[in-house]
Design an enzyme around this catalytic site. Structure first.
Site, PDB file in Angstrom:
ATOM      1  CE  LYS A   1      78.387  27.469   2.470  1.00 47.42           C
ATOM      2  NZ  LYS A   1      78.160  28.077   1.134  1.00 47.42           N
TER       3      LYS A   1
ATOM      4  CD  GLU B   1      67.265  36.301   9.974  1.00 49.12           C
ATOM      5  OE1 GLU B   1      68.056  36.794   9.153  1.00 49.12           O
ATOM      6  OE2 GLU B   1      67.102  36.761  11.117  1.00 49.12           O
TER       7      GLU B   1
ATOM      8  CB  CYS C   1      64.555  37.982   1.895  1.00 54.81           C
ATOM      9  SG  CYS C   1      65.291  39.143   3.067  1.00 54.81           S
TER      10      CYS C   1
ATOM     11  CD  GLU D   1      62.483  34.524  -2.325  1.00 55.29           C
ATOM     12  OE1 GLU D   1      63.010  33.396  -2.249  1.00 55.29           O
ATOM     13  OE2 GLU D   1      62.699  35.438  -1.516  1.00 55.29           O
TER      14      GLU D   1
HETATM   15  P1  NAD Z   1      70.363  29.243  -0.879  1.00 54.20           P
HETATM   16  O1  NAD Z   1      69.398  28.611   0.042  1.00 54.20           O
HETATM   17  O2  NAD Z   1      70.588  28.653  -2.205  1.00 54.20           O
HETATM   18  O3  NAD Z   1      71.806  29.311  -0.199  1.00 54.20           O
HETATM   19  C1  NAD Z   1      72.024  29.977   1.028  1.00 54.20           C
HETATM   20  C2  NAD Z   1      73.263  29.418   1.673  1.00 54.20           C
HETATM   21  O4  NAD Z   1      73.022  28.056   2.029  1.00 54.20           O
HETATM   22  C3  NAD Z   1      74.491  29.399   0.782  1.00 54.20           C
HETATM   23  O5  NAD Z   1      75.624  29.751   1.554  1.00 54.20           O
HETATM   24  C4  NAD Z   1      74.581  27.945   0.349  1.00 54.20           C
HETATM   25  O6  NAD Z   1      75.883  27.524   0.018  1.00 54.20           O
HETATM   26  C5  NAD Z   1      74.095  27.246   1.597  1.00 54.20           C
HETATM   27  N1  NAD Z   1      73.587  25.888   1.409  1.00 54.20           N
HETATM   28  C6  NAD Z   1      73.023  25.337   0.296  1.00 54.20           C
HETATM   29  N2  NAD Z   1      72.679  24.053   0.523  1.00 54.20           N
HETATM   30  C7  NAD Z   1      73.024  23.787   1.807  1.00 54.20           C
HETATM   31  C8  NAD Z   1      72.922  22.635   2.640  1.00 54.20           C
HETATM   32  N3  NAD Z   1      72.406  21.485   2.212  1.00 54.20           N
HETATM   33  N4  NAD Z   1      73.362  22.724   3.918  1.00 54.20           N
HETATM   34  C9  NAD Z   1      73.886  23.873   4.389  1.00 54.20           C
HETATM   35  N5  NAD Z   1      74.021  24.984   3.646  1.00 54.20           N
HETATM   36  C10 NAD Z   1      73.591  24.944   2.370  1.00 54.20           C
HETATM   37  O7  NAD Z   1      69.912  30.776  -0.969  1.00 54.20           O
HETATM   38  P2  NAD Z   1      70.547  31.919  -1.884  1.00 54.20           P
HETATM   39  O8  NAD Z   1      70.127  31.704  -3.284  1.00 54.20           O
HETATM   40  O9  NAD Z   1      72.006  32.055  -1.555  1.00 54.20           O
HETATM   41  O10 NAD Z   1      69.823  33.215  -1.278  1.00 54.20           O
HETATM   42  C11 NAD Z   1      68.600  33.690  -1.723  1.00 54.20           C
HETATM   43  C12 NAD Z   1      67.506  33.274  -0.755  1.00 54.20           C
HETATM   44  O11 NAD Z   1      67.786  33.790   0.532  1.00 54.20           O
HETATM   45  C13 NAD Z   1      66.159  33.847  -1.139  1.00 54.20           C
HETATM   46  O12 NAD Z   1      65.167  32.871  -0.951  1.00 54.20           O
HETATM   47  C14 NAD Z   1      65.970  34.974  -0.130  1.00 54.20           C
HETATM   48  O13 NAD Z   1      64.633  35.322   0.120  1.00 54.20           O
HETATM   49  C15 NAD Z   1      66.635  34.419   1.067  1.00 54.20           C
HETATM   50  N6  NAD Z   1      67.007  35.484   1.984  1.00 54.20           N
HETATM   51  C16 NAD Z   1      66.295  35.613   3.147  1.00 54.20           C
HETATM   52  C17 NAD Z   1      66.594  36.643   4.028  1.00 54.20           C
HETATM   53  C18 NAD Z   1      65.826  36.819   5.308  1.00 54.20           C
HETATM   54  O14 NAD Z   1      66.277  37.585   6.151  1.00 54.20           O
HETATM   55  N7  NAD Z   1      64.705  36.166   5.493  1.00 54.20           N
HETATM   56  C19 NAD Z   1      67.620  37.538   3.724  1.00 54.20           C
HETATM   57  C20 NAD Z   1      68.324  37.371   2.534  1.00 54.20           C
HETATM   58  C21 NAD Z   1      68.008  36.331   1.670  1.00 54.20           C
END
Ligand code: NAD
Length: 481
Positions: A177, A252, A286, A383
Site C-alpha cells: 500500500k 521503520e 528519515c 521531526e
Molecule cells: P505516514 O505515517 O503518514 O504514512 C505512511 C504510510 O502509512 C502511508 O502509506 C499511509 O497511507 C499509511 N497509513 C496511515 N495511517 C495508517 C493506518 N492507520 N494504518 C495503516 N497504514 C496507515 O508517514 P509519511 O508522512 O508518509 O512518511 C514520512 C514519515 O516516514 C517520517 O516520519 C519519516 O521519518 C518516516 N520514514 C522512516 C523511514 C525509516 O526507514 N525509518 C524511511 C522513510 C520515512
C-alpha cells in the site's frame, strides 16, 4: 479529466478500479496541478487484494518454486526496471518534486534491492549442528505467508522496494500500500511485475489512504507479516492493529538524526555531508541530519561555510538537471507543516543564519539553518521532515554524546573526526541504529537497518530480513541410535 493518467490497484495481475469506482487526485507539488488519479481503495478492495495474495501463497507456484527460478524472475523484474528508469523516475519527480537526477538514482537503488535479495535468498547458507545425542539439527527458512507492506512518500519506489524485494524473494506473497501522496511509481512497478511473468497474486498493489486501505490490510488475520515505513504515530497504530492477530511487525519510523562535528574534523568534508544530510530530498529523509552539533572552537568557521553551501543550492524545477536539492516539498499539507515549524522557531527566538522563506509561490522552503533554540523547543525535538537544520555548540565529547542521545528517536547519527579512537568510541556510545563516520547515507544491504526508541521496531537487511520474512524452523534428525 480524461487526459489525466490513472493508477489502479494491481490485484491478481489485473489493473483495476476500486469496487465502488472511487478515485483520488494525484498532485504535482512543483506545478501544484493535478496530473493523475488513483483508485481509492476501500475495505472491500483490501479484501480482494488479501484474497489474491492468500490464494497465491496457499495454492500458487511462488512459494513452491526453486530458489533459482524465483531469483531469475526477480532479476527479470529488475532488468525491466533498469530499462524503464526514465519512465519510473519521471513518475516520482512528477509525484513529489524529487529532483529527476535523484529519482533516477532511487530507481538504481531499488533495482539493487531486488537483485540483492534475489541472490541473498538463492545463496543463503543454512546451519547444521551435529548433537552429542546422535542427532543433527538444522534450521530451515520457509516463507512466512502473506506480507502487508506499507510505504511512505519520501522515497516512493525505493522504500516500497526495500520491503517488497525481501518479502517476495523469500517466497512470500505481498500487498503493498503506497502512500496516497505518491501512488504512481509503485503501481508502475506492479505493472512491470505482470510483464516480468510473476504469477497472479504475488505482488498486489493496493492504492488508497491509510484508513481504510492501509488499516484493512494490517488488521486482517490472513496477513502473516506487517512491514511498515512511516511516521512514529502511524507506526504505533499499525503495531496495535497487527497485534489483534499477532502478526510480527517491522517498523521503520521517524528520526531526528544527530550530526556531530568535532574540532579535529576535516571541515570541508563535514560541511559537504552536513548539506547532503539535511538538504538532500529537501530534508524529507528519515535519516536527515536535522540536529547538528559543532565544537565551539570551529563553530564560526564551520557555520560560515555551511551557510554559504546552503545558499549556493539551486532551487527550482525538479526536471532541471542543475536542481539537485531542496525542490518543492511533497504536498501542500506537508509544506504547511514545515512552515509551521519554521514560524515556531521564529517565535521561540531562533537565530536564522539563512533560509526560513517560503519561495516563489511553490510549496518550497529555502534551505534553513537555525541556532539559539532551547533544547526543549519543538523544532529542535520533533521531526520536521524538511530542509531545516537546528545547530548547537558543544565543548566536550561527553556533552556531544549526551546531546545526541537526548531524544526519543534513535534512527541514525553521524560524526566527523580524524581521530580514530574517538570515532570508534563515540560510534559505540551513540544510541542509534546506524552511525556514519565522516560520511552519510552509504548502505550495505547485508547490515541491519532500523531504529531505536520511537524510530522503530526490528531490523531489516541481509539475514535480518530473512529472520523477519521467513518462519525459521528447527528440524531435528536422528542420525544414530
Ligand atoms: P505516514 O505515517 O503518514 O504514512 C505512511 C504510510 O502509512 C502511508 O502509506 C499511509 O497511507 C499509511 N497509513 C496511515 N495511517 C495508517 C493506518 N492507520 N494504518 C495503516 N497504514 C496507515 O508517514 P509519511 O508522512 O508518509 O512518511 C514520512 C514519515 O516516514 C517520517 O516520519 C519519516 O521519518 C518516516 N520514514 C522512516 C523511514 C525509516 O526507514 N525509518 C524511511 C522513510 C520515512
Amino acid at each position: 479529466m480524461s487526459e489525466l493518467e490513472f493508477f489502479g490497484h494491481i490485484i491478481d495481475n489485473e489493473e483495476v478500479e476500486s469496487i465502488d469506482g472511487k478515485r483520488f487526485d494525484v498532485w504535482n507539488p512543483y506545478t501544484r496541478e493535478v496530473w493523475a488519479q488513483a483508485a481509492e481503495g476501500s475495505a472491500q478492495d483490501a479484501d480482494r487484494a488479501i484474497t489474491s495474495a492468500r490464494t497465491a501463497f496457499d495454492e500458487g507456484p511462488w512459494p513452491r518454486m526453486g530458489r533459482n527460478e524465483r531469483a531469475k524472475m526477480i532479476h527479470k523484474l529488475a532488468d525491466l526496471m533498469e530499462e524503464r528508469t526514465t519512465e519510473i523516475a519521471t513518475l516520482d519527480t512528477k509525484n513529489m518534486a524529487k529532483p529527476f537526477e535523484q529519482a533516477k538514482h532511487d530507481v538504481a537503488r531499488s533495482v539493487w534491492n531486488f537483485r540483492f535479495f534475489a541472490d541473498h535468498q538463492r545463496d543463503h547458507v543454512g546451519e547444521v549442528y551435529p548433537m552429542d545425542s546422535g542427532h543433527h539439527t538444522y534450521s530451515e527458512f520457509g516463507p512466512a505467508g502473506v506480507v502487508a507492506a506499507i510505504s511512505p512518500w519520501n522515497f516512493p519506489l525505493m522504500m516500497a522496494s526495500w520491503k517488497i524485494a525481501p518479502a517476495i524473494a523469500w517466497g512470500n506473497t505481498c500487498i503493498i500500500k503506497p502512500s496516497e501522496d505518491t501512488p504512481s511509481s509503485v503501481t508502475y512497478l506492479g505493472r512491470l511485475a505482470v510483464e516480468a511473468g510473476f504469477p497472479p497474486g504475488v505482488l498486489n498493489v493496493l492504492n488508497g489512504y491509510g484508513h481504510p486501505a492501509g488499516s484493512s490490510i494490517t488488521g486482517d488475520d490472513r496477513v502473516d507479516r506487517v512491514t511498515f515505513t512511516g511516521s512514529s504515530t502511524t507506526g504505533k497504530m499499525v503495531m496495535a492493529s497487527a497485534a489483534t492477530h499477532l502478526a510480527p511487525v517491522s517498523l521503520e519510523l521517524g528520526g531526528k538524526g544527530a550530526n556531530i562535528v568535532f574540532e579535529d574534523a576535516d571541515i570541508d568534508n563535514a560541511v559537504y555531508w552536513a548539506v547532503e544530510a539535511i538538504f538532500r530530498n529537501a530534508g524529507q529523509i528519515c535519516l536527515a541530519g536535522s540536529r547538528l552539533f559543532v565544537h565551539s572552537s570551529i563553530y564560526d568557521d564551520f557555520m560560515a561555510k555551511f551557510k554559504a553551501a546552503a545558499e549556493a543550492l539551486p532551487i527550482g524545477d525538479p526536471f532541471d538537471p542543475n536542481v539537485k536539492f531542496a525542490g518543492a516539498l511533497a504536498s501542500k499539507r506537508h509544506f504547511e507543516k514545515v512552515v509551521s515549524y519554521v514560524e515556531g522557531a521564529k517565535d521561540l527566538g531562533g537565530h536564522f543564519h539563512t533560509g526560513g522563506v517560503a519561495t516563489d509561490g511553490s510549496w518550497s522552503v529555502t534551505p534553513t539553518i537555525i541556532d539559539g533554540l532551547a533544547l526543549d523547543a519543538a523544532p529542535y525535538c520533533e521531526e520536521i521532515f524538511g530542509p531545516v537544520c537546528i545547530v548547537n555548540k558543544f565543548e566536550t565529547e561527553e556533552e556531544a554524546v549526551h546531546l545526541a542521545n537526548d531524544t526519543r528517536y534513535g534512527l541514525n547519527a553521524m560524526l566527523f573526526t580524524e581521530n580514530l579512537s574517538r570515532a570508534h568510541r563515540v560510534a559505540s556510545n551513540l544510541r542509534a541504529g546506524t552511525v556514519w563516520v565522516n560520511c552519510f547515507f552509504i548502505r550495505d544491504l547485508r547490515t541491519p537497518f532500523g531504529g531505536v526508541g520511537d524510530s522503530g521496531v526490528g531490523r531489516e537487511g541481509g539475514n535480518f530480513s530473512r529472520e523477519f520474512f521467513t518462519e525459521p524452523k528447527a528440524v531435528v534428525m536422528q542420525i544414530r541410535r
